[in-house]
Design a protein around this motif. Structure first.
Motif, PDB file in Angstrom:
ATOM      1  N   LYS A 276      23.200 -98.561  -0.901  1.00  0.00           N
ATOM      2  CA  LYS A 276      22.847 -97.922  -2.169  1.00  0.00           C
ATOM      3  C   LYS A 276      22.068 -96.628  -1.924  1.00  0.00           C
ATOM      4  CE  LYS A 276      22.689-102.395  -4.515  1.00  0.00           C
ATOM      5  NZ  LYS A 276      21.894-103.361  -5.301  1.00  0.00           N
ATOM      6  N   LEU A 277      22.695 -95.719  -1.191  1.00  0.00           N
ATOM      7  CA  LEU A 277      22.052 -94.469  -0.808  1.00  0.00           C
ATOM      8  C   LEU A 277      21.763 -93.596  -2.018  1.00  0.00           C
ATOM      9  CD1 LEU A 277      24.202 -93.399   2.282  1.00  0.00           C
ATOM     10  CD2 LEU A 277      21.999 -94.529   2.295  1.00  0.00           C
ATOM     11  N   ASN A 278      20.677 -92.816  -1.916  1.00  0.00           N
ATOM     12  CA  ASN A 278      20.422 -91.781  -2.909  1.00  0.00           C
ATOM     13  C   ASN A 278      21.536 -90.745  -2.846  1.00  0.00           C
ATOM     14  OD1 ASN A 278      18.113 -92.826  -3.926  1.00  0.00           O
ATOM     15  ND2 ASN A 278      16.751 -91.265  -3.120  1.00  0.00           N
ATOM     16  N   GLN A 279      21.977 -90.284  -3.981  1.00  0.00           N
ATOM     17  CA  GLN A 279      23.074 -89.326  -4.032  1.00  0.00           C
ATOM     18  C   GLN A 279      22.665 -88.006  -3.370  1.00  0.00           C
ATOM     19  OE1 GLN A 279      24.501 -88.587  -7.971  1.00  0.00           O
ATOM     20  NE2 GLN A 279      26.356 -87.544  -7.282  1.00  0.00           N
ATOM     21  N   GLY A 280      23.547 -87.482  -2.522  1.00  0.00           N
ATOM     22  CA  GLY A 280      23.307 -86.184  -1.891  1.00  0.00           C
ATOM     23  C   GLY A 280      22.378 -86.230  -0.695  1.00  0.00           C
ATOM     24  N   TRP A 281      22.047 -87.426  -0.205  1.00  0.00           N
ATOM     25  CA  TRP A 281      21.136 -87.536   0.943  1.00  0.00           C
ATOM     26  C   TRP A 281      21.854 -88.157   2.127  1.00  0.00           C
ATOM     27  CZ3 TRP A 281      19.474 -92.341   2.974  1.00  0.00           C
ATOM     28  CH2 TRP A 281      18.565 -92.235   4.025  1.00  0.00           C
ATOM     29  N   ASN A 282      21.735 -87.520   3.285  1.00  0.00           N
ATOM     30  CA  ASN A 282      22.350 -88.013   4.517  1.00  0.00           C
ATOM     31  C   ASN A 282      21.254 -88.118   5.578  1.00  0.00           C
ATOM     32  OD1 ASN A 282      23.774 -88.548   6.818  1.00  0.00           O
ATOM     33  ND2 ASN A 282      24.981 -86.669   6.807  1.00  0.00           N
TER      34      ASN A 282
END
Length: 350
Positions: A276-282
């Motif tokens: 459930k990654l934060n959008q736009g974060w790698n």
């Protein structure tokens, strides 16, 4: 009153794969204030080492001065330990690591120990990519000297005495990113579900692994207006993802939709599942991590979780090209090979 932990434990305590129980990873009873976040971090360290099945005698724990630097007495009582001068723990860790590369190095520090008197030491440990886990127990104050603001106290934060901090905070996570740390995370002492897998991943990382843990001081910095209080942190946490550490011997499975999860393979075959990654974060993109940190700061949030990782990295021994044998185990015939070897070396340089 005694500070010696009772020896009796339930005979059916669960054991890890090397037949140790959690009792084997404990230390003395804590003398910190009741409710101190540092004790929760000590508990997370005990659990992480138990789950990783690390033999206690293979771990070296090092610290400086401060409430945080007392905590190595409270975990892994059968491990090597050294309590150094204020802010000088990284130098001791560097010397020990160069002498014996076979130990697992675990540094414990505080915001005063690392962000003030020990800043120069902290910076160079990162620059050299020292292979160690470096935990900062960050409470924004000097708990041993009655709660003065430390260098990590946020501008505008109000102390228990009612004074307002006038200076900008030093962000150790942002500083670590700028200096090239290859594993950077932030967590909260009240969130063991997040902290334990982060510690396990940091200990499996082949380089400098920084974990900045917000750890409220219940005596001097847990008041209304403090940005390091339990209430403030709980109200402003923004997690990068849900984190799971999967050892190499376990099957790796993911049940999340594509785009909602990411697997980061570590050098020893273990895997970090980021769900459930934060959008736009790698987490493998330093610029993405910097933007995420800045966005959180702008919104007044405290970004926790794995911030950045560089899975393929060279530790200090690899950079220096030292031998595989720990330096403290080299015999005299190798350290002093004789006149003929010296002459051959001199000839090669002519």
């Amino acid at each position: 009153m005694t500070y010696i932990r009772p020896t009796f434990r339930h005979p059916n305590l669960p054991k890890n794969k090397i037949n140790y129980t959690k009792k084997d990873y404990e230390g003395a009873l804590s003398t910190l204030c009741a409710g101190c976040g540092h004790d929760s971090i000590s508990g997370a360290i005990i659990q992480a080492c138990f789950e990783l099945a690390i033999e206690p005698h293979r771990l070296a724990k090092l610290s400086g001065i401060g409430c945080s630097s007392k905590t190595p007495a409270y975990f892994l009582g059968n491990s090597h330990g050294f309590n150094s001068v204020h802010g000088r723990m990284p130098s001791v860790a560097t010397g020990a690591y160069l002498a014996n590369r076979d130990l697992v190095y675990f540094g414990v520090s505080g915001d005063g120990d690392s962000a003030s008197i020990g800043m120069g030491q902290f910076v160079h440990a990162i620059r050299r990519n020292l292979n160690m886990t470096y935990i900062v127990m960050n409470n924004g104050c000097y708990g041993l000297t009655k709660g003065q603001d430390s260098a990590t106290a946020d501008a505008g934060s109000i102390s228990k005495a009612g004074s307002t901090n006038l200076f900008n905070a030093i962000d150790l996570v942002g500083l670590g990113l700028e200096l090239g740390a290859t594993f950077i995370a932030r967590s909260f002492s009240g969130d063991k579900t997040q902290l334990i897998p982060l510690i396990k991943a940091a200990m499996s990382h082949p380089g400098f692994a920084l974990i900045d843990v917000i750890s409220p001081c219940v005596t001097f910095n847990n008041n209304t207006g403090s940005t390091k209080s339990y209430d403030y942190v709980r109200e402003h946490i923004e997690a990068t993802s849900t984190i799971d550490f999967v050892p190499t011997m376990e099957e790796i499975t993911t049940s999340y939709e594509e785009g909602d999860s990411k697997e980061v393979a570590l050098h020893d075959g273990s895997v970090l599942n980021l769900q459930k990654l934060n959008q736009g974060w790698n987490p493998e993109d330093k610029l993405s991590a910097m933007i995420a940190l800045q966005n959180a700061k702008t919104k007044g949030e405290i970004l926790t979780g794995l911030i950045y990782i560089e899975p393929k990295t060279q530790s200090l021994h690899e950079v220096l090209g030292t031998c595989e044998t720990p330096l403290n185990e080299l015999k005299e015939d190798l350290l002093c090979p004789g006149q003929d070897a010296l002459e051959a070396l001199n000839q090669s340089l002519r």
